[in-house]
Design an enzyme around this catalytic site. Structure first.
Site, PDB file in Angstrom:
ATOM      1  N   GLU A 137       0.811  -1.125  -0.086  1.00  0.00           N
ATOM      2  CA  GLU A 137       0.052   0.063  -0.006  1.00  0.00           C
ATOM      3  C   GLU A 137       0.781   1.134  -0.010  1.00  0.00           C
ATOM      4  O   GLU A 137       0.710   2.266   0.811  1.00  0.00           O
ATOM      5  CB  GLU A 137      -1.099  -0.092   1.249  1.00  0.00           C
ATOM      6  N   GLU A 149      -5.579  -8.209  -0.686  1.00  0.00           N
ATOM      7  CA  GLU A 149      -6.320  -8.176   0.315  1.00  0.00           C
ATOM      8  C   GLU A 149      -7.843  -7.715   0.158  1.00  0.00           C
ATOM      9  O   GLU A 149      -8.133  -7.184  -0.708  1.00  0.00           O
ATOM     10  CB  GLU A 149      -5.786  -6.866   1.260  1.00  0.00           C
TER      11      GLU A 149
HETATM   12  P1  P53 Z   1      -6.935  -2.867   9.639  1.00  0.00           P
HETATM   13  C1  P53 Z   1      -6.018   1.661   5.836  1.00  0.00           C
HETATM   14  C2  P53 Z   1      -6.866   1.911   4.549  1.00  0.00           C
HETATM   15  C3  P53 Z   1      -6.941   0.584   3.771  1.00  0.00           C
HETATM   16  C4  P53 Z   1      -6.155  -0.517   4.397  1.00  0.00           C
HETATM   17  O1  P53 Z   1      -6.638  -2.719   8.157  1.00  0.00           O
HETATM   18  C5  P53 Z   1      -5.383  -0.393   5.207  1.00  0.00           C
HETATM   19  C6  P53 Z   1      -5.026   0.637   5.956  1.00  0.00           C
HETATM   20  C7  P53 Z   1      -4.290   0.743   7.383  1.00  0.00           C
HETATM   21  O2  P53 Z   1      -5.134   0.672   8.448  1.00  0.00           O
HETATM   22  O3  P53 Z   1      -4.175  -1.235   5.655  1.00  0.00           O
HETATM   23  C8  P53 Z   1      -4.039  -2.539   5.168  1.00  0.00           C
HETATM   24  O4  P53 Z   1      -6.104  -3.645   9.968  1.00  0.00           O
HETATM   25  C9  P53 Z   1      -2.933  -3.196   5.355  1.00  0.00           C
HETATM   26  C10 P53 Z   1      -3.121  -4.256   6.367  1.00  0.00           C
HETATM   27  C11 P53 Z   1      -4.059  -3.920   7.308  1.00  0.00           C
HETATM   28  C12 P53 Z   1      -5.480  -4.111   6.349  1.00  0.00           C
HETATM   29  O5  P53 Z   1      -5.423  -3.222   5.511  1.00  0.00           O
HETATM   30  O6  P53 Z   1      -6.542  -1.196   9.918  1.00  0.00           O
HETATM   31  O7  P53 Z   1      -2.268  -3.476   4.026  1.00  0.00           O
HETATM   32  O8  P53 Z   1      -1.866  -4.289   7.106  1.00  0.00           O
HETATM   33  O9  P53 Z   1      -4.366  -4.581   8.541  1.00  0.00           O
HETATM   34  C13 P53 Z   1      -6.627  -3.818   7.248  1.00  0.00           C
HETATM   35  O10 P53 Z   1      -8.218  -2.930   9.533  1.00  0.00           O
END
Ligand code: P53
Length: 475
Positions: free
Chosen positions: A176, A374
């Protein structure tokens, strides 16, 4: 009958700092994630000056995958996973980031993990830098503000590419990389090790750091292809399409600029050049960034093989009153709700069609294979009679997979795989919580850090096993 390719990479995704724990074991150094405390959906995580006694740093133990991976991988195999996306903790290999020699114990851990995965027919998909750079590189060099980071990163990349060249085929450079474009404090820290100081222009630093990362990524692509021409090395973006909140042309222009500002990284990493609007913007801001002609050649020669991306939610934007001609007002002022969509408990808009839109948008623009690395729903789970009936999670995943299949079967998008996020519960990146759960496998631990760490299958586990088994036909 599913029409997804036979070799479609069904799997799941995690990141080292969010599940391994063992933060000081076998020579591991402190990472930027190790100085972040726990938060929740109302309280931000705190970034502390080093590790302070008495505070809750959830990544230190995480879910202790470091010691439990043998049993965990057995569960992954039972689910039928074909691909496991994780990252290599940079601080296990170069604890401070600037050593001459790598840490053998760290290299050995990933050798064993990859062997275990491969023995179960699971392909490792590896991110080089996922929000966990060495903390020492921040205190000593100012993080990615500093051009020296390019050398530290490419050295790390070279060591792991060589070591795992026969075990890992799929790589991504920076997770990201575009999060920081919004200038959010947390993203500047996790992407680039930047905690803006008073008087510092955070926006300028963000562009400078992003440029060094883009150069480092392009160099890694070239180095990797020399080490093993079969490597598939991808970029990785946080994809959330930004829609205009109404058809008012000002809002359309606003949304377009928001997309451009978030995804110029893709122009650089996939097309090998910065977009015209951005060069103009830098010129008008008189940023005078350190971008050399040699850098531009590197970027051109180091374009990626595929695009990995995360997809959770979409966004809606509205031009703000008095919006300047460049439409560059940042998201916090211009992002608005989209009442046509439901939200998660953390306020993330749930938009399956947005995934199809995103796949089309990326495919048309960059014409590269895509990989959804993801996707998922962060939610509270309840244990009832020893079971977790997470139909809300199944619904979320099912609707997104349907749209993904339409993109492939109707729209002709080239898609390599699908690895939902945090398919085993882990520490949230954004809030540091354990109770913001994405998993199909439950882990007994709460936000306060209490629990047995015992693993347990949720209803979504069996559901997903059937999805994989039927190659996406049985939803
Ligand atoms: P969490 C922000 C917006 C979109 C994805 O996020 C993001 C984030 C950072 O918070 O992160 C990705 O755990 C990232 C992972 C993360 C996952 O999305 O905040 O690549 O490390 O855990 C989910 O709910």
């Amino acid at each position: 009958m599913s029409t997804l390719p036979k070799d479609f990479l069904w799997g799941g995704a995690v990141a080292a700092h969010q599940l391994e724990g063992a933060w000081q074991e076998d020579g591991k150094g402190i990472s930027v994630a190790d100085v972040m405390t726990v938060g929740d959906n109302k309280t931000e995580r705190e970034i502390t000056d080093g590790v302070k006694p008495g505070l809750n740093y959830p990544n230190h133990e995480a879910i202790d995958f470091y010691h439990r991976y043998h049993d965990d991988v057995k569960l992954f195999a039972e689910m039928g996973m074909k691909a496991f996306r994780t990252s290599i903790a940079w601080t296990r290999i170069f604890p401070n980031g600037d050593e001459d020699e790598p840490n053998e114990a760290g290299l050995k851990f990933y050798d064993d993990l990859f062997d275990e995965l491969l023995a179960h027919g699971i392909e490792p998909v590896i991110t080089l830098s996922h929000f966990e750079m060495p903390y020492h590189l921040v205190t000593e060099y100012g993080g990615w503000r500093n051009r020296k980071m390019i050398d530290f990163f490419t050295k790390f990349a070279t060591v792991v590419f060589k070591r795992y060249k026969d075990k890992v085929k799929y790589w991504m450079t920076f997770n990201e990389i575009n999060n920081q474009a919004g200038l959010n404090k947390f993203a500047l820290w996790t992407n680039s090790g930047i905690n803006p100081q008073p008087g510092e222009d955070a926006e300028r630093e963000m562009y400078q750091a992003s440029h060094y990362e883009i150069v480092a990524s392009a160099l890694a692509v070239q180095i990797g292809h020399k080490i093993n021409p079969d490597f598939q090395i991808g970029a990785m973006f946080a994809m959330g399409p930004v829609y205009p909140v109404t058809p008012d042309p000002k809002n359309v222009m606003k949304a377009e600029r928001a997309m451009q500002a978030n995804y110029f990284y893709a122009d650089a990493q996939c097309k090998g050049r910065y977009p015209a609007w951005l060069k103009k913007y830098w010129e008008r801001k008189q940023y005078d960034l350190d971008i050399t002609l040699a850098d531009e050649d590197v970027i051109k020669a180091g374009t990626v093989d595929y695009i990995g991306f995360s997809y959770y939610a979409s966004h809606a934007a509205q031009a703000v009153d008095g919006e300047a001609d460049d439409y560059m007002t940042r998201a916090k002022d211009s992002e608005v709700n989209n009442p046509t969509l439901k939200q998660s408990d953390w306020g993330w808009l749930i938009d399956p069609v947005g995934l199809r839109y995103t796949l089309n948008w990326l495919s048309d623009r960059y014409d590269l294979p895509l990989f959804i690395v993801e996707n998922g729903l962060g939610a509270f789970d309840k244990i009832e009679d020893g079971k977790i009936h997470d139909d809300y999670r199944i619904d979320y995943l099912r609707e997104h997979i349907k749209q993904m299949e339409l993109a492939v079967n109707v729209d002709g998008v080239k898609l390599m795989g699908y690895t939902p996020w945090g398919f085993i519960d882990l520490v949230s990146a954004g809030t540091g919580q354990m109770d913001k759960r994405y998993g199909m496998i439950y882990v007994d631990k709460n936000d306060a850090g209490e629990g047995t760490l015992k693993r347990m299958k949720k209803d979504s586990f069996d559901w997903y096993r059937k999805v994989i088994e039927s190659n996406g036909a049985d939803l």
